[in-house]
Design a protein around this motif. Structure first.
Motif, PDB file in Angstrom:
ATOM      1  N   GLU A  80     -19.766 -45.720 -78.088  1.00  6.44           N
ATOM      2  CA  GLU A  80     -19.945 -45.044 -79.380  1.00  6.44           C
ATOM      3  C   GLU A  80     -19.449 -45.912 -80.535  1.00  6.44           C
ATOM      4  N   VAL A  81     -18.334 -46.586 -80.342  1.00  9.43           N
ATOM      5  CA  VAL A  81     -17.841 -47.506 -81.370  1.00  9.43           C
ATOM      6  C   VAL A  81     -18.831 -48.649 -81.564  1.00  9.43           C
ATOM      7  N   THR A  82     -19.362 -49.150 -80.464  1.00  8.31           N
ATOM      8  CA  THR A  82     -20.314 -50.263 -80.530  1.00  8.31           C
ATOM      9  C   THR A  82     -21.585 -49.865 -81.258  1.00  8.31           C
ATOM     10  N   TYR A  83     -22.151 -48.705 -80.904  1.00  9.57           N
ATOM     11  CA  TYR A  83     -23.392 -48.307 -81.584  1.00  9.57           C
ATOM     12  C   TYR A  83     -23.139 -48.032 -83.054  1.00  9.57           C
ATOM     13  N   THR A  84     -21.997 -47.447 -83.372  1.00  9.19           N
ATOM     14  CA  THR A  84     -21.679 -47.180 -84.777  1.00  9.19           C
ATOM     15  C   THR A  84     -21.511 -48.481 -85.551  1.00  9.19           C
ATOM     16  N   ALA A  85     -20.836 -49.447 -84.958  1.00  4.75           N
ATOM     17  CA  ALA A  85     -20.653 -50.740 -85.633  1.00  4.75           C
ATOM     18  C   ALA A  85     -21.993 -51.421 -85.875  1.00  4.75           C
ATOM     19  N   PHE A  86     -22.868 -51.402 -84.874  1.00  7.98           N
ATOM     20  CA  PHE A  86     -24.191 -52.004 -85.046  1.00  7.98           C
ATOM     21  C   PHE A  86     -25.007 -51.256 -86.102  1.00  7.98           C
ATOM     22  N   CYS A  87     -24.924 -49.936 -86.108  1.00  7.88           N
ATOM     23  CA  CYS A  87     -25.662 -49.171 -87.112  1.00  7.88           C
ATOM     24  C   CYS A  87     -25.132 -49.435 -88.518  1.00  7.88           C
ATOM     25  N   LEU A  88     -23.808 -49.517 -88.660  1.00  3.32           N
ATOM     26  CA  LEU A  88     -23.227 -49.851 -89.964  1.00  3.32           C
ATOM     27  C   LEU A  88     -23.643 -51.246 -90.409  1.00  3.32           C
TER      28      LEU A  88
END
Length: 169
Positions: A80-88
């Motif tokens: 979840e942290v990874t997908y959020t970082a990529f989306c940001l």
């Protein structure tokens, strides 16, 4: 004078929609870090299959080790942290290239695409496929996130298609 064309609106809509999904990711991360116990309890019940219909032919699938519950939950949090970082990062790159050429704007989509694919992995594959089909989560009256995950996938998948397609000029 710079006019607001349909092409500009389409580009801005991609940035705005990516910011929405990024905000969702930030809220999910906040919830996981500030309310670890509640979310851990959910993961533990799903993996243990202790609130599902007691179908003995599939009970061998249950994971009852609290250590494994914590590790799997931390894997989910990491994803979840990874997908959020990529989306940001994707949102930032789209915004940074909002006035760039169509080729450069299209290339700026790569982080958004990666983030959305990771999000689909979490909410579709992990929750809907593994949670429902393997751990029988949908038969639990208390610990069932099938519909919640489906609603998220219902947003992420069309967003992925919209981000990927080249409609902007």
């Amino acid at each position: 004078m710079n006019t607001l064309t349909t092409d500009k609106i389409i580009r801005f809509s991609k940035v705005i929609l990516m910011s929405y999904i990024s905000f969702f990711g930030l809220l999910v991360m906040y919830s996981n870090f500030t309310d670890y116990a509640s979310n851990y309890e959910y993961v533990g019940h799903v993996l243990s299959m202790d609130t599902t219909q007691h179908n003995l032919s599939i009970r061998y699938r249950a994971i009852t080790s609290p250590m494994l519950h914590h590790r799997i939950y931390w894997l989910i949090i990491t994803l979840e942290v990874t997908y959020t970082a990529f989306c940001l990062l994707g949102t930032y790159h789209l915004l940074k290239n909002i006035n760039a050429s169509k080729e450069k704007f299209h290339e700026a989509k790569r982080f958004s695409i990666i983030g959305l694919l990771i999000a689909l992995f979490i909410y579709y594959l992990c929750l809907q496929v593994i949670g429902v089909e393997w751990f029988d989560m949908d038969t639990s009256q208390t610990w069932n996130a099938k519909d919640w995950a489906r609603h998220i996938v219902d947003v992420i998948f069309p967003l992925l298609i919209y981000i990927v397609i080249r409609v902007e000029r």
